[in-house]
Design a protein around this motif. Structure first.
Motif, short mmCIF file in Angstrom:
data_model
loop_
_atom_site.label_atom_id
_atom_site.label_comp_id
_atom_site.label_asym_id
_atom_site.label_seq_id
_atom_site.Cartn_x
_atom_site.Cartn_y
_atom_site.Cartn_z
N GLN A 1 52.55 22.53 32.23
CA GLN A 1 53.24 22.59 30.93
C GLN A 1 53.41 24.05 30.50
N ASP A 2 52.78 24.43 29.36
CA ASP A 2 52.97 25.82 28.93
C ASP A 2 51.81 26.71 29.34
N ALA A 3 50.94 26.17 30.23
CA ALA A 3 49.76 26.94 30.64
C ALA A 3 49.95 27.50 32.04
N PHE A 4 49.61 28.78 32.18
CA PHE A 4 49.77 29.44 33.47
C PHE A 4 48.44 30.00 33.93
N THR A 5 48.07 29.66 35.16
CA THR A 5 46.80 30.14 35.68
C THR A 5 47.07 31.29 36.65
N PHE A 6 46.40 32.43 36.40
CA PHE A 6 46.55 33.60 37.26
C PHE A 6 45.27 33.83 38.03
N ARG A 7 45.40 34.17 39.29
CA ARG A 7 44.21 34.54 40.06
C ARG A 7 44.17 36.06 40.12
N ILE A 8 43.07 36.60 39.60
CA ILE A 8 42.98 38.05 39.45
C ILE A 8 41.91 38.60 40.37
N THR A 9 42.25 39.66 41.08
CA THR A 9 41.30 40.31 41.99
C THR A 9 40.92 41.67 41.42
N TYR A 10 39.61 41.84 41.16
CA TYR A 10 39.11 43.13 40.67
C TYR A 10 38.41 43.81 41.82
N GLN A 11 38.64 45.09 41.97
CA GLN A 11 37.94 45.80 43.04
C GLN A 11 37.97 47.30 42.78
N SER A 12 36.85 47.94 43.06
CA SER A 12 36.79 49.40 42.93
C SER A 12 36.53 50.00 44.29
N ASN A 13 36.96 51.25 44.47
CA ASN A 13 36.69 51.95 45.73
C ASN A 13 35.33 52.63 45.71
N LYS A 14 34.69 52.66 44.52
CA LYS A 14 33.49 53.48 44.38
C LYS A 14 32.22 52.67 44.28
N LYS A 15 32.34 51.44 43.86
CA LYS A 15 31.12 50.66 43.65
C LYS A 15 31.43 49.18 43.60
N THR A 16 30.38 48.38 43.59
CA THR A 16 30.56 46.96 43.35
C THR A 16 30.59 46.76 41.84
N LEU A 17 31.67 46.15 41.33
CA LEU A 17 31.79 45.99 39.88
C LEU A 17 30.77 44.97 39.40
N ASN A 18 30.10 45.29 38.28
CA ASN A 18 29.14 44.32 37.76
C ASN A 18 29.78 43.46 36.68
N ASP A 19 29.02 42.46 36.22
CA ASP A 19 29.59 41.49 35.29
C ASP A 19 30.11 42.14 34.02
N ALA A 20 29.40 43.14 33.56
CA ALA A 20 29.80 43.78 32.30
C ALA A 20 31.15 44.49 32.48
N GLU A 21 31.32 45.15 33.61
CA GLU A 21 32.58 45.87 33.85
C GLU A 21 33.76 44.89 33.95
N ILE A 22 33.52 43.78 34.64
CA ILE A 22 34.57 42.76 34.78
C ILE A 22 34.94 42.23 33.39
N ALA A 23 33.91 41.99 32.58
CA ALA A 23 34.16 41.44 31.25
C ALA A 23 35.05 42.37 30.43
N SER A 24 34.83 43.65 30.57
CA SER A 24 35.64 44.57 29.76
C SER A 24 37.08 44.61 30.27
N LEU A 25 37.24 44.48 31.59
CA LEU A 25 38.61 44.42 32.15
C LEU A 25 39.32 43.16 31.64
N ARG A 26 38.60 42.07 31.64
CA ARG A 26 39.15 40.80 31.18
C ARG A 26 39.61 40.94 29.72
N GLU A 27 38.80 41.61 28.96
CA GLU A 27 39.10 41.85 27.55
C GLU A 27 40.43 42.60 27.41
#
Lengths: 628, 336
Positions: free
Chosen positions: A587-613
């Protein structure tokens, strides 16, 4: 047989007709001498080292000048005009031997005189015509060019309206001959003809050709004239024919042998330099051998040091320059006796004029085939109906003045109409076809594709892939297309900066109706030049050694949101967002699959949350979207 | 503690011995020896033991760890062995699931191949207009207005006097005018002639024109090039023969006959029962053409040829009707 073909006299078949050997040959435009039995005989003699048995031609008796004729020539039309009058003949059917000969070359025996003129034409390659002398009004003949529109009836009782500049011969009152093509019925030989005028002429080949094309009338004579027969051969041919007529039809010579010409037609000399021969052919052919070849062709060669001088008889007017003599040597030597080599010179470094780079076309072909599309090659020529059915304007297309048929009258300005026809032709459930070709008038290359029985997103995938693989970023889709072949609400133009890459969308339902296609059709047409100019060589991105984090986010959007732009915006919110894919639509809902990745480190939950924000904020602000 | 270790060992051995798969063994390894494994957790507890017991317990744990690892490896080897020794039935004839790939047009396939051969010989590819002038298509090629050679090339023309080119040779003088010799040029392209469509004629057909100009290009180079190209396309055993022919823009002129690849010279409908197919007309470039191209025929010479591409495609795939190549029917296209 093959040996004849090898030296240029293409021989198709040898068969026996009524006990006579008949050789079927194809004569190139440069060899009028091969349009005759004698000419072919000389050629065979040359390769076999034989002598030709020429027909015995007796000198004609001095005439008593009993019959008068006044000839007025136009030398632009007829370079040489040889004629003679014979009186007191008896028209009868030809003797059996002559009839058989006439039949064997595919002609109808008519009567002794006409058959003899045809026989001599085939024997010596000189067309000739016999007139009923008593039908030449005022006993005068004038050569002129037609004004156009004159009526003319030929000996075989067909009527023609003459084009302009046909060579005609008039007597005091009427046209009696369409020179070099057909004689007139009015002055033709009849059963009661007593006196004849026999003539052999050298006519202007260009004029003959134009007239015979304009009238759609080709005769054995016109085929010889187009090639330009032996200018030195008219008198000999007249004598030969007169000999036969006196022998078979009786009568006696009643005039001098008339020969109107402005200049003598004589053999001329032509030199061949042995050094040049070797430079062109690449092998050395010994002087003696070259001389022998020229002798066998009756060119009377005289060798002096490196130079061989040939005397070219009038019947070999095809030999004009040194290269022509080189060909004579090569063909008698035998093309298949030459060694095979490859050029030794250097390869050019700089680009030639009109250089064509094929990279983009090759790349596109790979992508389209990998996307499941099959390549078609359709005609460039299309019908007015197809243009109109595509809602396009025939006026904007180039039109051929003389089409083969109305189906192939215009040059296409788009590849899509042909692809619609192709999609219609194929009855499979899903049809995917493409074509890469020029469109007119600009002769620009396009890549176009059509999809029948495919969903929009599946079809769009090929376009996305083309743009992605060619490294075309920053393109915009404008929701309008100038091409009426597309559905106005479901088509768009792809733009990079200010340049149009092309358009895509659903084919206009009216067009489908016109083409009688029931299924929805999707099509695109992209410009190769524009694709090439917008494509970039990709820059390698180092592969991260840290694991990516992947999550699905679902948003709700108001109507008319451009999801393609939403994806682009999400991707641009941060360098740490490596990939955004549309996973699902409900319907009017769209699901996106998002890939987060850094070249310098493994992203932690807090960092992902801020990106999501950050993503959420962007979606809200720009598109009034919200989390589902 | 020591008892715990022994129990753990026995537990692990029992599990390992009954394991059925390599994956199961991996799970067992992680359960005991992984970062949060049962044995690993015991190691972490060593520091809580009184000092005099530490080394002995440590040794025991190490011993146990080694035993478990050895048994795991043995069991793994046995499992791998049994997998291959069992010889279970596996059907290799099952059809695979093919990706849905499209098909390349056979004519383009062969064209790419022809281009590759010529690139190897040092040719550059050029392309020119299909809407041509009578000058480049005929006049510049030594074919004046009323020349009988025009018979075989009946022409489509437009209101403005332009024509649709009838031969790729139209590009010869165009390139010569603007390119300094020496050069080797290949011009693939479509031509148009006024022909009714049937099995062996069409009003659109493809040719590949080639020409080379240099100080010392020889007739033998031409024959050698033709032979090299056709043998590259049709194989080493290909039989060729050359014959004299006449085109106004070459002298000497060459016609190339290829032994019919469909009937191998026995004679069939395709080669009109002659066993041979005319395929590559050629010749040494006529000095008049060089002059028209602003090249001095006293200093330079060259050869030119034209390959009937459609005919090559037909011979290669045993297609006996030219119309096959222009029909966008997937039942045809999907065969290539």
């Amino acid at each position: 047989m093959w040996r004849l073909t090898e030296i240029g006299l293409t021989s198709e078949k040898l068969e026996k007709i009524n006990g006579e050997e008949v050789l079927d040959i194809e004569v190139t435009a440069n060899r009028p001498d091969w349009m005759s039995i004698l000419g072919v005989a000389y050629e065979i003699a040359a390769i076999q080292g034989d002598k030709v048995k020429e027909p015995q031609i007796k000198e004609l008796a001095k005439s008593k000048k009993t019959l008068e004729i006044k000839l007025k020539n136009n030398f632009q039309a007829i370079e040489r005009w040889s004629a003679i009058i014979i009186s007191g003949i008896a028209i009868k059917p030809s003797p059996e031997w002559l009839q058989k000969r006439i039949l064997s070359v595919g002609l109808r025996p008519i009567n002794n005189v006409v058959d003899i003129t045809n026989f001599v034409m085939f024997e010596m390659g000189m067309p000739m015509h016999a007139f009923d002398y008593d039908e030449i009004k005022g006993h005068e003949m004038t050569v002129m060019l037609s004004q156009g529109g004159e009526e003319f009836t030929s000996v075989d009782e067909l009527s023609y309206k003459l084009p302009k500049d046909a060579i005609i011969i008039k007597d005091k009152e009427r046209i009696i001959d369409l020179a070099g093509i057909k004689g007139g019925l009015n002055s033709g030989i009849k059963a009661n003809t007593k006196n004849i005028l026999l003539h052999s002429t050298i006519n202007n080949p260009a004029l003959i050709r134009r007239t015979s094309i304009a009238l759609g009338l080709r005769s054995d004579a016109s085929a010889i004239y187009e090639r330009g027969p032996d200018k030195g051969g008219t008198v000999k041919a007249i004598k030969r024919a007169a000999n036969l007529i006196l022998e078979i039809a009786g009568g006696e010579v009643a005039s001098d042998l008339i020969d109107l010409k402005q200049k003598e037609f004589k053999p001329y000399s032509l030199d061949l330099n042995l050094k040049k021969l070797k430079e062109v052919l690449g092998i050395e052919i010994k002087k003696d051998k070259v001389v022998k070849i020229f002798s066998s062709l009756n060119l009377n060669p005289k060798a002096k040091g490196e130079k061989i001088t040939c005397i070219i008889p009038t019947k070999r007017s095809d030999l004009k320059i040194e290269e022509d003599l080189i060909e004579e040597v090569a063909r008698i030597y035998g093309y298949n006796n030459f060694p095979l080599t490859l050029p030794e010179g250097k390869v050019k470094e700089e680009k030639i004029a009109y250089f064509k780079d094929n990279k983009i076309e090759k790349r596109l072909r790979e992508i389209m085939i990998a996307s499941g599309y099959s390549e078609t090659m359709n005609y460039s020529l299309i019908s007015e109906k197809i243009i109109k059915d595509s809602l396009s304007d025939p006026e904007k297309h180039i039109k051929i003045k003389n089409p083969v048929s109305l189906d192939y009258q215009y040059l296409r300005s788009s590849l899509i109409p042909s692809l619609i026809l192709a999609a219609k032709l194929n009855t499979d459930k899903a049809v995917k076809l493409f074509e890469i070709d020029k469109v007119f008038p600009e002769e620009k290359y396009k890549v176009s594709a059509i999809g029948k029985g495919v969903e929009f997103r599946e079809f769009k995938g090929a376009i996305d892939l083309v743009l992605e693989r060619l490294g075309i970023e920053n393109y915009k889709i404008i929701f309008e297309v100038e091409e009426p072949i597309f559905h106005p609400a479901k088509s768009g133009t792809i733009k990079v900066k200010e340049s149009n890459i092309g358009y895509f969308g659903e084919i206009n339902p009216q067009v489908r109706e016109n083409f009688a296609v029931k299924e929805i059709l999707w099509a695109f047409e992209l410009d190769l030049e524009a694709l090439k100019n917008s494509s970039k060589i990709k820059t390698f991105v180092p592969v991260s050694s840290y694991p990516p984090q992947i999550e699905d986010l679902t948003f709700v959007f108001p109507p008319k949101t451009k999801i393609g732009e939403v994806i682009e915006s999400i991707r641009k919110t941060s360098d740490l967002i490596r990939n955004v894919e549309l996973k699902d639509i409900y319907q009017d809902a769209f699901t996106f699959r998002i890939t987060y990745q850094s070249n310098k480190k493994t992203l932690n939950d807090a960092e992902i949350a801020s990106l999501r924000e950050k993503i959420l904020e962007e979606i809200k602000k720009k598109y009034a979207g919200s989390v589902k | 503690m020591n008892e715990d270790i022994i129990n753990l060992k026995n537990e692990a051995f029992a599990q390992i011995n009954t394991a059925k798969s390599i994956d199961e063994l991996e799970e067992i390894r992680i359960a005991y020896l992984g970062r949060n494994g049962k044995l690993t957790n015991l190691i972490k507890k060593i520091k809580d033991l009184p000092p005099e017991k530490r080394s002995q317990t440590g040794l025991l744990i190490n011993e146990t760890k080694k035993n478990i690892e050895e048994l795991l490896n043995d069991k793994k080897q046995n499992l791998i062995k049994s997998l291959t020794e069992k010889r279970e039935w596996f059907d290799l004839t099952l059809p695979g699931t093919k990706p849905e790939m499209g098909h390349k047009h056979p004519l383009k396939e062969v064209l790419e191949e022809v281009k590759d051969i010529f690139k190897y010989l040092g040719y550059q590819v050029a392309e020119g207009p299909e809407i041509e002038s009578d000058y480049y298509n005929f006049e510049a090629l030594n074919i004046p207005k009323d020349h009988p050679a025009r018979d075989t090339q009946m022409t489509f023309y437009f209101e403005n006097g332009k024509i649709l080119r009838t031969q790729t040779s139209a590009m010869q003088v165009r390139v010569m005018e603007k390119t300094k010799p020496p050069f080797r040029v290949l011009v693939p392209g479509r031509n148009f002639r006024f022909e009714q469509v049937d099995a062996s004629h069409g009003f659109e057909f493809w040719q590949v024109e080639g020409f080379a100009v240099d100080k010392n290009i020889r007739f033998t180079d031409l024959l050698g090039t033709i032979s090299f190209v056709l043998k590259s396309l049709f194989g080493k055993k290909t039989k060729l023969r050359f014959a004299t022919t006449n085109f106004p823009f070459v002298e000497p002129g060459v016609d190339t006959y290829l032994q019919c690849t469909i009937c191998h010279g026995k004679g069939c409908a395709f080669c009109k029962n002659t066993g041979w197919s005319e395929i590559m007309p050629a010749g040494m470039i006529h000095p008049n053409v060089l002059k028209k191209g602003k090249i001095d025929p006293k200093k330079w010479q060259g050869f030119a040829f034209a390959i009937g591409l459609s005919r090559i495609v037909n011979l290669r795939y045993s297609i006996n009707d030219l119309r096959i190549l222009t029909t966008p029917d997937l039942r045809i296209l999907s065969q290539f």
